[in-house]
Design a protein around this motif. Sequence first.
Motif, PDB file in Angstrom:
ATOM      1  N   ARG A  44      26.242 -47.409  57.754  1.00  0.00           N
ATOM      2  CA  ARG A  44      27.521 -46.795  58.904  1.00  0.00           C
ATOM      3  C   ARG A  44      26.540 -45.591  59.391  1.00  0.00           C
ATOM      4  N   CYS A  45      26.457 -44.759  58.620  1.00  0.00           N
ATOM      5  CA  CYS A  45      25.252 -43.685  59.296  1.00  0.00           C
ATOM      6  C   CYS A  45      24.302 -43.426  60.096  1.00  0.00           C
ATOM      7  N   HIS A  46      23.943 -43.874  59.819  1.00  0.00           N
ATOM      8  CA  HIS A  46      22.226 -44.391  60.437  1.00  0.00           C
ATOM      9  C   HIS A  46      22.724 -44.592  61.717  1.00  0.00           C
ATOM     10  N   PHE A  47      23.629 -46.034  62.223  1.00  0.00           N
ATOM     11  CA  PHE A  47      23.784 -46.288  63.680  1.00  0.00           C
ATOM     12  C   PHE A  47      25.361 -46.258  64.302  1.00  0.00           C
ATOM     13  N   ASP A  48      25.018 -45.493  65.376  1.00  0.00           N
ATOM     14  CA  ASP A  48      25.898 -45.605  65.855  1.00  0.00           C
ATOM     15  C   ASP A  48      27.417 -46.994  66.017  1.00  0.00           C
ATOM     16  N   GLU A  49      28.797 -46.898  66.548  1.00  0.00           N
ATOM     17  CA  GLU A  49      30.019 -47.555  66.121  1.00  0.00           C
ATOM     18  C   GLU A  49      29.347 -48.332  67.306  1.00  0.00           C
ATOM     19  N   HIS A  50      29.653 -50.350  66.366  1.00  0.00           N
ATOM     20  CA  HIS A  50      29.219 -51.551  67.569  1.00  0.00           C
ATOM     21  C   HIS A  50      27.698 -51.694  67.655  1.00  0.00           C
ATOM     22  N   GLU A  51      26.783 -50.397  67.292  1.00  0.00           N
ATOM     23  CA  GLU A  51      25.126 -50.580  67.439  1.00  0.00           C
ATOM     24  C   GLU A  51      24.183 -51.477  66.091  1.00  0.00           C
ATOM     25  N   GLY A  52      25.368 -51.358  64.927  1.00  0.00           N
ATOM     26  CA  GLY A  52      24.479 -51.643  63.805  1.00  0.00           C
ATOM     27  C   GLY A  52      24.236 -53.097  63.624  1.00  0.00           C
ATOM     28  N   PRO A  53      24.109 -53.376  62.596  1.00  0.00           N
ATOM     29  CA  PRO A  53      23.005 -55.039  62.589  1.00  0.00           C
ATOM     30  C   PRO A  53      24.736 -55.719  61.764  1.00  0.00           C
ATOM     31  N   SER A  54      24.997 -56.880  62.095  1.00  0.00           N
ATOM     32  CA  SER A  54      25.861 -57.267  62.031  1.00  0.00           C
ATOM     33  C   SER A  54      25.728 -58.218  60.282  1.00  0.00           C
ATOM     34  N   VAL A  55      24.677 -58.618  59.938  1.00  0.00           N
ATOM     35  CA  VAL A  55      23.763 -58.713  58.677  1.00  0.00           C
ATOM     36  C   VAL A  55      23.448 -57.520  57.820  1.00  0.00           C
ATOM     37  N   ILE A  56      23.682 -57.913  56.689  1.00  0.00           N
ATOM     38  CA  ILE A  56      22.677 -56.714  55.856  1.00  0.00           C
ATOM     39  C   ILE A  56      21.809 -57.835  54.325  1.00  0.00           C
ATOM     40  N   ARG A  57      20.692 -58.116  54.852  1.00  0.00           N
ATOM     41  CA  ARG A  57      20.257 -58.233  53.763  1.00  0.00           C
ATOM     42  C   ARG A  57      18.812 -57.954  52.492  1.00  0.00           C
ATOM     43  N   LEU A  58      19.529 -57.651  51.306  1.00  0.00           N
ATOM     44  CA  LEU A  58      18.731 -56.887  50.592  1.00  0.00           C
ATOM     45  C   LEU A  58      17.809 -57.831  49.466  1.00  0.00           C
ATOM     46  N   HIS A  59      16.585 -57.530  49.614  1.00  0.00           N
ATOM     47  CA  HIS A  59      15.591 -58.810  49.490  1.00  0.00           C
ATOM     48  C   HIS A  59      14.799 -58.001  48.054  1.00  0.00           C
ATOM     49  N   PHE A  60      15.029 -58.268  46.537  1.00  0.00           N
ATOM     50  CA  PHE A  60      14.835 -57.937  45.338  1.00  0.00           C
ATOM     51  C   PHE A  60      13.051 -58.265  45.311  1.00  0.00           C
ATOM     52  N   THR A  61      12.779 -56.511  44.464  1.00  0.00           N
ATOM     53  CA  THR A  61      11.063 -57.141  44.314  1.00  0.00           C
ATOM     54  C   THR A  61      11.020 -56.704  42.916  1.00  0.00           C
ATOM     55  N   ARG A  62      10.312 -57.712  42.198  1.00  0.00           N
ATOM     56  CA  ARG A  62       9.818 -57.222  41.509  1.00  0.00           C
ATOM     57  C   ARG A  62       8.095 -57.121  40.805  1.00  0.00           C
ATOM     58  N   ASP A  63       7.714 -55.866  40.648  1.00  0.00           N
ATOM     59  CA  ASP A  63       6.731 -56.100  39.662  1.00  0.00           C
ATOM     60  C   ASP A  63       6.077 -56.218  38.154  1.00  0.00           C
ATOM     61  N   GLU A  64       5.780 -57.191  38.033  1.00  0.00           N
ATOM     62  CA  GLU A  64       5.314 -57.412  36.486  1.00  0.00           C
ATOM     63  C   GLU A  64       3.721 -57.228  36.353  1.00  0.00           C
ATOM     64  N   VAL A  65       3.101 -56.528  35.249  1.00  0.00           N
ATOM     65  CA  VAL A  65       2.573 -56.274  34.478  1.00  0.00           C
ATOM     66  C   VAL A  65       1.610 -56.752  33.617  1.00  0.00           C
ATOM     67  N   LEU A  66       0.283 -57.274  34.059  1.00  0.00           N
ATOM     68  CA  LEU A  66       0.036 -58.558  32.398  1.00  0.00           C
ATOM     69  C   LEU A  66      -0.889 -58.103  31.462  1.00  0.00           C
ATOM     70  N   ALA A  67      -1.064 -57.889  29.986  1.00  0.00           N
ATOM     71  CA  ALA A  67      -2.459 -57.730  29.912  1.00  0.00           C
ATOM     72  C   ALA A  67      -3.015 -58.709  30.569  1.00  0.00           C
ATOM     73  N   ALA A  68      -4.797 -58.862  30.315  1.00  0.00           N
ATOM     74  CA  ALA A  68      -5.584 -59.849  31.180  1.00  0.00           C
ATOM     75  C   ALA A  68      -6.246 -60.183  29.573  1.00  0.00           C
TER      76      ALA A  68
END
Length: 68
Positions: A44-68
Motif C-alpha cells: 500500500r505504501c509503495h504504490f499509488d491508489e489503484h496502481e498496485g497489484p490485485s493479488v499478492i503471492r507469497l513464495h516460501f523458500t527454505r534452505d536445508e544443509v545436509l552433512a556430506a
Amino acid sequence: MTELIFVVEEREEGGYRARALGESIFTEGDTLAELREMVRDAVRCHFDEHEGPSVIRLHFTRDEVLAA
C-alpha cells in the motif's frame, strides 16, 4: 499489474523476511500473520491508489544443509 510475488525466507534469528520480485519492497515479521500484514502495508505504501497489484503471492523458500 495483477500480481506481485514476494519471496519469503526464514530469518536465522527467528521470524520471516520478504522481498518483492521486480520492485524495491522489503519487509519482515516475527510471525506469519505479522508478515502478511507487513507485506500488505508495504505494498500500500509503495504504490499509488489503484496502481498496485490485485493479488499478492507469497513464495516460501527454505534452505536445508545436509552433512556430506
